[in-house]
Motif scaffolding. Structure first.
Motif, PDB file in Angstrom:
ATOM      1  N   GLY A   7      -5.459  -2.107  -1.083  1.00  0.00           N
ATOM      2  CA  GLY A   7      -4.295  -2.973  -1.791  1.00  0.00           C
ATOM      3  C   GLY A   7      -4.829  -3.967  -2.774  1.00  0.00           C
ATOM      4  O   GLY A   7      -5.864  -3.647  -3.365  1.00  0.00           O
ATOM      5  N   GLY A   8      -4.054  -5.013  -3.079  1.00  0.00           N
ATOM      6  CA  GLY A   8      -3.070  -5.436  -2.048  1.00  0.00           C
ATOM      7  C   GLY A   8      -3.702  -5.816  -0.547  1.00  0.00           C
ATOM      8  O   GLY A   8      -4.861  -5.697  -0.297  1.00  0.00           O
ATOM      9  N   THR A   9      -2.743  -5.993   0.272  1.00  0.00           N
ATOM     10  CA  THR A   9      -3.134  -6.189   1.588  1.00  0.00           C
ATOM     11  C   THR A   9      -2.441  -5.340   2.573  1.00  0.00           C
ATOM     12  O   THR A   9      -1.213  -5.603   2.897  1.00  0.00           O
ATOM     13  N   GLN A  67      -0.623 -14.471  -0.846  1.00  0.00           N
ATOM     14  CA  GLN A  67      -0.738 -15.259  -2.059  1.00  0.00           C
ATOM     15  C   GLN A  67      -1.737 -14.710  -3.080  1.00  0.00           C
ATOM     16  O   GLN A  67      -2.630 -13.854  -2.821  1.00  0.00           O
ATOM     17  N   ALA A  68      -1.773 -15.085  -4.260  1.00  0.00           N
ATOM     18  CA  ALA A  68      -2.607 -14.639  -5.584  1.00  0.00           C
ATOM     19  C   ALA A  68      -3.973 -15.463  -5.414  1.00  0.00           C
ATOM     20  O   ALA A  68      -4.224 -16.381  -5.527  1.00  0.00           O
ATOM     21  N   CYS A  69      -5.191 -14.688  -4.862  1.00  0.00           N
ATOM     22  CA  CYS A  69      -6.517 -15.074  -5.160  1.00  0.00           C
ATOM     23  C   CYS A  69      -6.793 -15.329  -6.932  1.00  0.00           C
ATOM     24  O   CYS A  69      -6.433 -14.404  -7.669  1.00  0.00           O
ATOM     25  N   CYS A 102       0.765  -9.085  -1.420  1.00  0.00           N
ATOM     26  CA  CYS A 102      -0.142 -10.041  -0.982  1.00  0.00           C
ATOM     27  C   CYS A 102       0.499 -11.345  -0.366  1.00  0.00           C
ATOM     28  O   CYS A 102       1.704 -11.736  -1.177  1.00  0.00           O
ATOM     29  N   ASN A 111      -7.013  -8.407   5.719  1.00  0.00           N
ATOM     30  CA  ASN A 111      -7.502 -10.074   5.540  1.00  0.00           C
ATOM     31  C   ASN A 111      -7.480 -10.635   6.721  1.00  0.00           C
ATOM     32  O   ASN A 111      -6.497 -10.405   7.658  1.00  0.00           O
ATOM     33  N   ARG A 157      -8.280 -18.128  -1.358  1.00  0.00           N
ATOM     34  CA  ARG A 157      -7.984 -17.106  -0.455  1.00  0.00           C
ATOM     35  C   ARG A 157      -7.112 -17.684   0.684  1.00  0.00           C
ATOM     36  O   ARG A 157      -6.769 -18.891   0.874  1.00  0.00           O
ATOM     37  N   PHE A 179      -6.063  -6.709  -9.330  1.00  0.00           N
ATOM     38  CA  PHE A 179      -5.466  -5.792  -8.917  1.00  0.00           C
ATOM     39  C   PHE A 179      -3.941  -5.801  -9.028  1.00  0.00           C
ATOM     40  O   PHE A 179      -3.448  -7.116  -9.023  1.00  0.00           O
ATOM     41  N   CYS A 198      -8.173 -12.362  -8.996  1.00  0.00           N
ATOM     42  CA  CYS A 198      -7.904 -10.973  -8.546  1.00  0.00           C
ATOM     43  C   CYS A 198      -6.962 -10.464  -9.869  1.00  0.00           C
ATOM     44  O   CYS A 198      -6.207 -10.987 -10.352  1.00  0.00           O
TER      45      CYS A 198
END
Ligand code: SF4
Length: 375
Positions: free
Chosen positions: A59-61, A13-15, A11, A94, A131, A20, A18
């Motif tokens: 994911g992830g992204t 950046q870290a939300c 990702c 995203n 986000r 996951f 999250c």
């Protein structure tokens, strides 16, 4: 019929909320993708008698992957597995990754369903969740997405502190106005060891309020129904013909394999999970080992799993199936233990199927755990 899930553990950046598995360092991306391909090859035997109906990049992204990388993963699937003619292929994406150029690439790939992580169309919510995109990007992305894809789902989060009922309604209305055919919506929850968890503990962020979340859920159910969506799973709302085939197969207990760090796999009698660490995942696969652990599911585990997923969906729990697939006393005891919830108007039996009522829906997980069998 079976499904393949591929976890892309990166990702930007870290939300804050999250939990996951992902890394914000993309240094090992190439190595990891070649290990995903290796894992797909090593595990082909597990699905040798199955036809793959759905493929899901989660994911992830996954939208951080280039179209070449997506293509190489799909090639590995087509090389080693039998796939139906028109599989559902979903990619989670995203808004900040989705330029018009990216949409063009995706539209020219076999991906035919996009799951867009919007979460909110409002700046204050997006900022409070950390986000990577802003409100303008969320809207621009959807207006382009709908030109290239017909099968689009958006994720929206409710129960965010300071989100009024009006703002939540507006969020939903914006999604309806873009013409999306599917919405997945979850309450903001404070998962252990997340940034949000430490903020709440330090008093930097208010604890999400359950009563507000329940009000938002009721608005969600009413507004989606008014707009022609079917509430087919507790957190999922789709127009007819737009239900997620991949996730539905999880809820109906079909077989699937999960490829990539932290991914889970399921067959009726076994469950397995890969190590949730990119470096360990890569090392094990480079040594030719499978980085996973497995457990055999007892009849009680299988029954509990069926209850948990069944009560969350419109398909409910079939009493005939319980009678056919489980020990003789399972059905009788289920009928006995569900009696009190039927009297409270939370559960109902219709056509020999146990289901949650509209009143019981929000409580589906709690109700299932009350009905679980203990070994
Ligand atoms: S983009 Fe998705 S997976 Fe990544 S940190 Fe945010 S919620 Fe988690």
């Amino acid at each position: 019929m079976a499904g393949i899930y591929i976890h892309i553990p990166f990702c930007k950046q870290a939300c804050f909320y999250c939990d996951f598995h992902f890394s914000t360092s993309l240094k090992k991306k190439d190595e990891l993708i070649s290990c995903l391909i290796t894992e797909l090859e090593i595990r082909k035997k597990e699905l040798q008698n199955e036809i793959i109906e759905t493929i899901y990049f989660g994911g992830g992204t996954p939208s951080l992957l280039s179209s070449e990388e997506i293509k190489s993963l799909l090639n590995a699937i087509y090389q080693h597995y039998k796939v139906i003619e028109n599989p559902e292929i979903t990619l989670e994406a995203n808004p900040d990754d989705l330029s018009e150029e990216k949409f063009l690439e995706l539209a020219n790939s076999p991906i035919n369903r996009l799951s867009i992580g919007v979460q909110s169309f409002f700046e204050e919510d997006l900022k409070s969740m950390n986000r990577a995109h802003n409100s303008k990007e969320a809207k621009e992305c959807l207006s382009i997405a709908t030109c290239y894809f017909d099968n689009i789902t958006v994720d929206l989060i409710y129960g965010v502190p300071n989100m009024s009922n009006e703002r939540w309604k507006e969020n939903l209305q914006i999604a309806f106005d873009f013409g999306v055919n599917h919405i997945s919506s979850y309450a903001l929850t404070v998962e252990p060891k997340t940034v949000l968890d430490s903020f709440v503990k330090n008093g930097k962020y208010p604890e999400p309020d359950e009563t507000e979340a329940k009000e938002h859920f009721d608005i969600l159910v009413a507004e989606t129904a008014k707009n022609g969506f079917v509430h087919y799973e507790i957190s999922n709302f789709g127009k007819p013909n737009y239900f997620s085939k991949h996730n539905t197969s999880y809820w109906l207990g079909k077989k699937y394999i999960g490829i990539g760090p932290s991914a889970h796999s399921f067959s009726k009698t076994h469950r397995s999970w890969n190590v949730a660490n990119n470096a360990k995942y890569i090392k094990e696969l480079q040594e030719g080992k499978l980085p996973n652990e497995q457990e055999e599911l007892s009849k009680e585990d299988q029954f509990n799993e069926y209850l948990m997923t069944g009560l969350r969906t419109i398909w409910g729990v079939s009493l005939n199936e319980i009678q056919e697939n489980f020990k003789a006393d399972f059905k009788e005891e289920l009928l006995k233990s569900s009696k009190k919830f039927i009297e409270e108007g939370l559960l109902i039996i219709e056509n020999n199927t146990l289901k949650t009522t509209p009143k019981g829906k929000f409580l589906a997980d709690g109700l299932a755990s009350e009905l679980f069998r203990i070994k």
